[in-house]
Scaffold this active site. Structure first.
Site, short mmCIF file in Angstrom:
data_model
loop_
_atom_site.label_atom_id
_atom_site.label_comp_id
_atom_site.label_asym_id
_atom_site.label_seq_id
_atom_site.Cartn_x
_atom_site.Cartn_y
_atom_site.Cartn_z
N ARG A 139 46.61 -9.82 53.24
CA ARG A 139 47.44 -10.35 52.15
C ARG A 139 47.33 -9.47 50.89
O ARG A 139 48.20 -8.65 50.63
CB ARG A 139 47.04 -11.81 51.84
CG ARG A 139 48.06 -12.56 51.01
CD ARG A 139 48.04 -12.27 49.52
NE ARG A 139 46.77 -12.60 48.87
CZ ARG A 139 46.48 -12.24 47.64
NH1 ARG A 139 47.34 -11.55 46.90
NH2 ARG A 139 45.30 -12.55 47.10
N ASP A 140 46.23 -9.57 50.17
CA ASP A 140 46.11 -8.80 48.92
C ASP A 140 46.23 -7.31 49.24
O ASP A 140 46.81 -6.54 48.47
CB ASP A 140 44.77 -9.11 48.25
CG ASP A 140 44.77 -8.84 46.76
OD1 ASP A 140 45.69 -8.16 46.28
OD2 ASP A 140 43.86 -9.31 46.06
N HIS B 148 36.21 -12.23 43.37
CA HIS B 148 37.31 -11.46 43.96
C HIS B 148 37.48 -10.20 43.10
O HIS B 148 38.22 -10.21 42.11
CB HIS B 148 38.57 -12.35 43.93
CG HIS B 148 39.83 -11.72 44.41
ND1 HIS B 148 40.45 -12.09 45.58
CD2 HIS B 148 40.63 -10.78 43.87
CE1 HIS B 148 41.56 -11.39 45.73
NE2 HIS B 148 41.70 -10.58 44.71
N HIS C 107 38.41 -6.30 42.40
CA HIS C 107 39.06 -5.03 42.77
C HIS C 107 38.12 -3.90 42.34
O HIS C 107 37.28 -4.08 41.45
CB HIS C 107 40.44 -4.92 42.11
CG HIS C 107 41.44 -5.84 42.77
ND1 HIS C 107 42.47 -5.39 43.56
CD2 HIS C 107 41.55 -7.19 42.77
CE1 HIS C 107 43.18 -6.41 44.01
NE2 HIS C 107 42.64 -7.52 43.53
N CYS D 44 47.67 -4.35 43.24
CA CYS D 44 48.40 -5.54 42.80
C CYS D 44 49.77 -5.09 42.30
O CYS D 44 49.85 -4.21 41.43
CB CYS D 44 47.65 -6.27 41.69
SG CYS D 44 48.59 -7.68 41.07
N ASN E 295 41.04 -4.41 46.66
CA ASN E 295 39.78 -5.15 46.56
C ASN E 295 38.65 -4.24 47.01
O ASN E 295 38.87 -3.27 47.74
CB ASN E 295 39.78 -6.34 47.53
CG ASN E 295 40.74 -7.43 47.13
OD1 ASN E 295 41.75 -7.62 47.79
ND2 ASN E 295 40.44 -8.11 46.06
C1 HMG Z 1 56.36 -17.66 41.91
C2 HMG Z 1 57.78 -17.16 41.98
C3 HMG Z 1 58.44 -17.62 43.26
C4 HMG Z 1 58.55 -17.73 40.79
O1 HMG Z 1 59.78 -17.05 40.66
P1 HMG Z 1 60.96 -17.68 39.79
O2 HMG Z 1 62.08 -16.70 39.81
O3 HMG Z 1 60.43 -18.11 38.47
O4 HMG Z 1 61.23 -18.97 40.66
P2 HMG Z 1 62.49 -19.84 40.95
O5 HMG Z 1 61.96 -21.19 41.35
O6 HMG Z 1 63.48 -19.75 39.83
O7 HMG Z 1 63.12 -19.16 42.27
C5 HMG Z 1 63.74 -17.90 42.26
C6 HMG Z 1 64.05 -17.51 43.69
O8 HMG Z 1 62.86 -17.42 44.45
C7 HMG Z 1 62.89 -18.37 45.55
N1 HMG Z 1 61.55 -18.94 45.70
C8 HMG Z 1 60.88 -19.68 44.81
N2 HMG Z 1 59.68 -19.99 45.31
C9 HMG Z 1 59.62 -19.45 46.53
C10 HMG Z 1 58.63 -19.43 47.54
N3 HMG Z 1 57.45 -20.03 47.36
N4 HMG Z 1 58.86 -18.76 48.69
C11 HMG Z 1 60.05 -18.14 48.88
N5 HMG Z 1 61.03 -18.11 47.95
C12 HMG Z 1 60.81 -18.77 46.80
C13 HMG Z 1 63.93 -19.39 45.13
O9 HMG Z 1 64.45 -20.05 46.25
C14 HMG Z 1 64.93 -18.51 44.42
O10 HMG Z 1 65.66 -17.80 45.41
P3 HMG Z 1 67.17 -17.27 45.12
O11 HMG Z 1 67.94 -18.52 44.78
O12 HMG Z 1 67.09 -16.30 43.95
O13 HMG Z 1 67.56 -16.61 46.41
C15 HMG Z 1 57.83 -15.61 41.89
O14 HMG Z 1 57.40 -15.23 40.62
C16 HMG Z 1 56.98 -14.92 42.92
O15 HMG Z 1 57.22 -15.03 44.11
N6 HMG Z 1 55.99 -14.15 42.49
C17 HMG Z 1 55.17 -13.38 43.40
C18 HMG Z 1 53.77 -13.47 42.98
C19 HMG Z 1 52.88 -12.70 43.90
O16 HMG Z 1 52.87 -12.87 45.10
N7 HMG Z 1 52.04 -11.86 43.27
C20 HMG Z 1 51.03 -11.17 43.95
C21 HMG Z 1 49.87 -12.11 44.20
S1 HMG Z 1 48.36 -11.36 43.76
C22 HMG Z 1 47.68 -12.29 42.56
O17 HMG Z 1 48.31 -13.10 42.00
C23 HMG Z 1 46.27 -12.04 42.20
C24 HMG Z 1 45.21 -12.51 43.21
C25 HMG Z 1 45.51 -13.89 43.78
O18 HMG Z 1 45.20 -11.61 44.31
C26 HMG Z 1 43.84 -12.51 42.56
C27 HMG Z 1 43.50 -11.24 41.81
O19 HMG Z 1 43.55 -10.14 42.37
O20 HMG Z 1 43.14 -11.38 40.63
#
Ligand code: HMG
Length: 296
Positions: free
Chosen positions: A15-16, A206, A208, A239, A248
């Site tokens: 994933r990450d 966690h 990096h 990221c 990581n």
């Molecule tokens: C959170 C959202 C969805 C908000 O995104 P948004 O644009 O604010 O959300 P929305 O509700 O307005 O939806 C926009 C579009 O996304 C779709 N949508 C909405 N939700 C979902 C869902 N769950 N699965 C699939 N599709 C989804 C929704 O259906 C729509 O589709 P459209 O009508 O444009 O075709 C967006 O910002 C996003 O996906 N971000 C990705 C975040 C991500 O994965 N980042 C990397 C993670 S790593 C991290 O966070 C750090 C960590 C955890 O590893 C720890 C560390 O290292 O510190």
């Protein structure tokens, strides 16, 4: 506090790691995950149910979980930022999910397109549903030792967000040094502050490894009693919303250090190295684990 005699590793490579590498096929992910389970890893974060427009590398997560052969005793989890993600995850049989918040307002906006407070509102219905369905939820807090947009982050803010996620029902809080800038004394002080509001045995780290500090930071926190660590085989990843951050800490390096300190992980290092070498070959880059390179 005594050093733990045993540590839990939560494997992030699929994933990450792979969310920030060239896209690989679902088959390649399935092979990696099977190899990790075969190496003795008991907790594998296998994908994320986020917008495919934001993170295309994770767009096949539903298909992956549909096809994933499960090994008994292994938990296969996924990131879910909102109820929509949770419902898809649940429909394909994810064992456990993780919500992900941030200690930095700017990172929250860049990563999940909302403020910290709005993210909590989005998590609330997810937490309710997870509780009804008996699905454990892990909580991440990002940017605990620094933010790519804001720089220094106060440990009090990390503790504040951690406490909120913990009180919402997350069984564990994983503290993310998203850009790998932290150093041991700061890491230790930050964990001590979080431990005032979350029991130490429910805290995971966690880190990096961008600045090569992750092992030193873990070593500094082991003495506090933390015994769960997130890492990525071959040091995969970075990221997408923290440019320049490396992956990581490599799981091979972590396992080597822990075993050297007499801390059991249940992981077969030779098999783990083979898994890391194989996925590195597939994505066409050098294995980022020093231990893997030394022993290969
Ligand atoms: C959170 C959202 C969805 C908000 O995104 P948004 O644009 O604010 O959300 P929305 O509700 O307005 O939806 C926009 C579009 O996304 C779709 N949508 C909405 N939700 C979902 C869902 N769950 N699965 C699939 N599709 C989804 C929704 O259906 C729509 O589709 P459209 O009508 O444009 O075709 C967006 O910002 C996003 O996906 N971000 C990705 C975040 C991500 O994965 N980042 C990397 C993670 S790593 C991290 O966070 C750090 C960590 C955890 O590893 C720890 C560390 O290292 O510190």
């Amino acid at each position: 506090m005594m050093m733990p005699s045993q540590a839990n590793i939560v494997e992030m490579g699929a994933r990450d790691g792979l969310q920030n590498e060239v896209a690989v096929t679902t088959d390649a992910k399935l092979t990696l995950i099977a190899n990790l389970a075969e190496a003795g890893i008991k907790k594998i974060e296998a994908g994320s149910f986020v917008s495919p427009k934001w993170v295309p590398q994770m767009a096949d997560s539903a298909e992956l979980f549909r096809q994933l052969p499960r090994q008994q005793g292994v938990t296969y989890s996924a990131l879910t930022p909102n109820l929509k993600g949770f419902e898809i995850a649940q429909s394909v049989g994810v064992d456990e999910v993780a919500i992900f918040g941030s200690a930095s307002e700017s990172f929250s906006q860049k990563n999940i397109n909302c403020s910290i407070e709005e993210s909590i509102e989005r998590f609330t219905p997810l937490m309710q549903k997870a509780k009804q369905q008996n699905i454990p939820v892990r909580g991440y807090v990002s940017c605990v030792l620094g933010c790519p947009y804001e720089g220094h982050i106060n440990a009090s803010e990390v503790a504040r967000v951690s406490e909120i996620l913990y009180k919402m029902g997350c069984y564990q809080i994983s503290l993310g040094d998203t850009i790998g800038v932290g150093t041991p004394l700061d890491a230790r002080k930050m964990v001590e502050q979080v431990a005032n509001v979350v029991p130490i045995d429910q805290i995971a780290l966690h880190f990096h490894d961008t600045y090569g500090q992750a092992l030193a930071n873990i070593q500094a926190c082991l003495a506090l009693g933390v015994n769960t660590f997130d890492s990525s085989v071959a040091g995969l990843g970075g990221c997408p919303y923290a440019k320049g951050a490396s992956g990581n800490l490599a799981t091979e390096d972590l396992v080597y250090m822990l075993h050297g300190m007499g801390i059991d992980t249940g992981i077969d290092l030779t098999k783990l190295i083979a898994a890391g070498n194989q996925i590195s070959q597939i994505i066409g880059r050098q294995n980022n684990s020093k231990v893997a390179n030394a022993l290969s």
